[in-house]
Every structure is written in C-alpha cells, then in structure tokens.
Design a protein around this motif. Structure first.
Motif, PDB file in Angstrom:
ATOM      1  N   GLY A 178      -9.381   6.134  -0.335  1.00 25.70           N
ATOM      2  CA  GLY A 178      -9.903   7.212   0.496  1.00 25.70           C
ATOM      3  C   GLY A 178      -8.855   8.106   1.143  1.00 25.70           C
ATOM      4  O   GLY A 178      -9.138   8.743   2.146  1.00 25.70           O
ATOM      5  N   TRP A 179      -7.643   8.150   0.574  1.00 25.37           N
ATOM      6  CA  TRP A 179      -6.608   9.004   1.180  1.00 25.37           C
ATOM      7  C   TRP A 179      -6.999  10.466   1.037  1.00 25.37           C
ATOM      8  O   TRP A 179      -7.767  10.837   0.174  1.00 25.37           O
ATOM      9  CB  TRP A 179      -5.242   8.732   0.556  1.00 25.37           C
ATOM     10  N   ASN A 180      -6.461  11.289   1.923  1.00 26.64           N
ATOM     11  CA  ASN A 180      -6.729  12.727   1.920  1.00 26.64           C
ATOM     12  C   ASN A 180      -5.452  13.504   1.673  1.00 26.64           C
ATOM     13  O   ASN A 180      -4.370  13.058   2.037  1.00 26.64           O
ATOM     14  CB  ASN A 180      -7.311  13.174   3.274  1.00 26.64           C
ATOM     15  N   CYS A 181      -5.595  14.669   1.101  1.00 33.95           N
ATOM     16  CA  CYS A 181      -4.455  15.554   0.867  1.00 33.95           C
ATOM     17  C   CYS A 181      -3.871  15.972   2.206  1.00 33.95           C
ATOM     18  O   CYS A 181      -4.599  16.258   3.159  1.00 33.95           O
ATOM     19  CB  CYS A 181      -4.914  16.782   0.084  1.00 33.95           C
ATOM     20  N   CYS A 182      -2.551  16.024   2.272  1.00 33.67           N
ATOM     21  CA  CYS A 182      -1.890  16.395   3.529  1.00 33.67           C
ATOM     22  C   CYS A 182      -1.843  17.905   3.738  1.00 33.67           C
ATOM     23  O   CYS A 182      -1.495  18.378   4.807  1.00 33.67           O
ATOM     24  CB  CYS A 182      -0.469  15.840   3.564  1.00 33.67           C
ATOM     25  N   ALA A 221       0.848  -1.191   0.000  1.00 28.67           N
ATOM     26  CA  ALA A 221       0.000   0.000   0.000  1.00 28.67           C
ATOM     27  C   ALA A 221       0.882   1.238   0.000  1.00 28.67           C
ATOM     28  O   ALA A 221       1.943   1.253   0.620  1.00 28.67           O
ATOM     29  CB  ALA A 221      -0.916   0.005   1.215  1.00 28.67           C
ATOM     30  N   TYR A 222       0.447   2.262  -0.724  1.00 31.70           N
ATOM     31  CA  TYR A 222       1.205   3.511  -0.723  1.00 31.70           C
ATOM     32  C   TYR A 222       0.264   4.704  -0.788  1.00 31.70           C
ATOM     33  O   TYR A 222      -0.866   4.616  -1.244  1.00 31.70           O
ATOM     34  CB  TYR A 222       2.215   3.553  -1.874  1.00 31.70           C
ATOM     35  N   TYR A 223       0.766   5.822  -0.271  1.00 34.75           N
ATOM     36  CA  TYR A 223       0.043   7.090  -0.289  1.00 34.75           C
ATOM     37  C   TYR A 223       0.596   7.910  -1.448  1.00 34.75           C
ATOM     38  O   TYR A 223       1.749   8.319  -1.421  1.00 34.75           O
ATOM     39  CB  TYR A 223       0.266   7.813   1.045  1.00 34.75           C
ATOM     40  N   GLY A 227      -0.293  10.954  -2.640  1.00 31.79           N
ATOM     41  CA  GLY A 227      -0.239  12.409  -2.505  1.00 31.79           C
ATOM     42  C   GLY A 227      -0.884  13.101  -3.691  1.00 31.79           C
ATOM     43  O   GLY A 227      -1.155  12.495  -4.717  1.00 31.79           O
ATOM     44  N   CYS A 228      -1.128  14.369  -3.534  1.00 37.16           N
ATOM     45  CA  CYS A 228      -1.853  15.144  -4.546  1.00 37.16           C
ATOM     46  C   CYS A 228      -1.061  15.386  -5.828  1.00 37.16           C
ATOM     47  O   CYS A 228      -1.630  15.532  -6.893  1.00 37.16           O
ATOM     48  CB  CYS A 228      -2.256  16.496  -3.961  1.00 37.16           C
ATOM     49  N   GLU A 262      -2.728   1.675  -4.251  1.00 35.89           N
ATOM     50  CA  GLU A 262      -3.030   3.013  -3.716  1.00 35.89           C
ATOM     51  C   GLU A 262      -4.046   2.911  -2.590  1.00 35.89           C
ATOM     52  O   GLU A 262      -5.086   2.277  -2.727  1.00 35.89           O
ATOM     53  CB  GLU A 262      -3.575   3.891  -4.837  1.00 35.89           C
ATOM     54  N   LEU A 263      -3.715   3.542  -1.462  1.00 32.32           N
ATOM     55  CA  LEU A 263      -4.624   3.530  -0.324  1.00 32.32           C
ATOM     56  C   LEU A 263      -5.969   4.137  -0.709  1.00 32.32           C
ATOM     57  O   LEU A 263      -6.010   5.246  -1.247  1.00 32.32           O
ATOM     58  CB  LEU A 263      -4.032   4.334   0.836  1.00 32.32           C
TER      59      LEU A 263
END
Length: 62
Positions: free
Chosen positions: A38-42, A4-6, A8-9, A35-36
């Motif tokens: 439901g990830w959110n922008c940091c 799994a990886y994040y 990013g935008c 890709e994780l």
C-alpha cells in the motif's frame, strides 16, 4: 533476514537497473526484500516534471 523497503514509482521504469542490482546484492548478503504494501508515490516525479531545480531542493517542514 526479511527487510521491508519502499520501491518508489520509478523502480519498474527508469530505475529498473537499480531495482535489479539491489535485489541481486540483497540476495548475496541474505536479505529477503519485502515491498511495503500500500505504499504511495512521494510526488518527486511530478515535481521534477514541473520544475527541475525546485525538485532538487530540500525544504524544511514548517
């Protein structure tokens, strides 16, 4: 191996080369990037646009 990886935008825009090279390297060593969901922008992009120096600082949690 599934990993799994994040993303990013910016991996679909300004960081596209990084995304492509990461995917290529991962495939060469047998990693299946997932890709994780439901990830959110940091928020780093927003901070950079507001104050470049402040966006580079690493502040400890209070």
């Amino acid at each position: 191996m599934k990993v799994a990886y994040y993303p990013g935008c910016s991996l679909d825009t300004t960081g596209i080369e990084f995304r492509l090279s990461t995917a290529w390297c991962a495939s060469k060593v047998g990693l299946d990037l997932w890709e994780l969901p439901g990830w959110n922008c940091c928020g780093a992009s927003s901070a950079h646009a507001k104050d470049h120096l402040l966006s580079l600082l690493c502040l400890p949690a209070i």
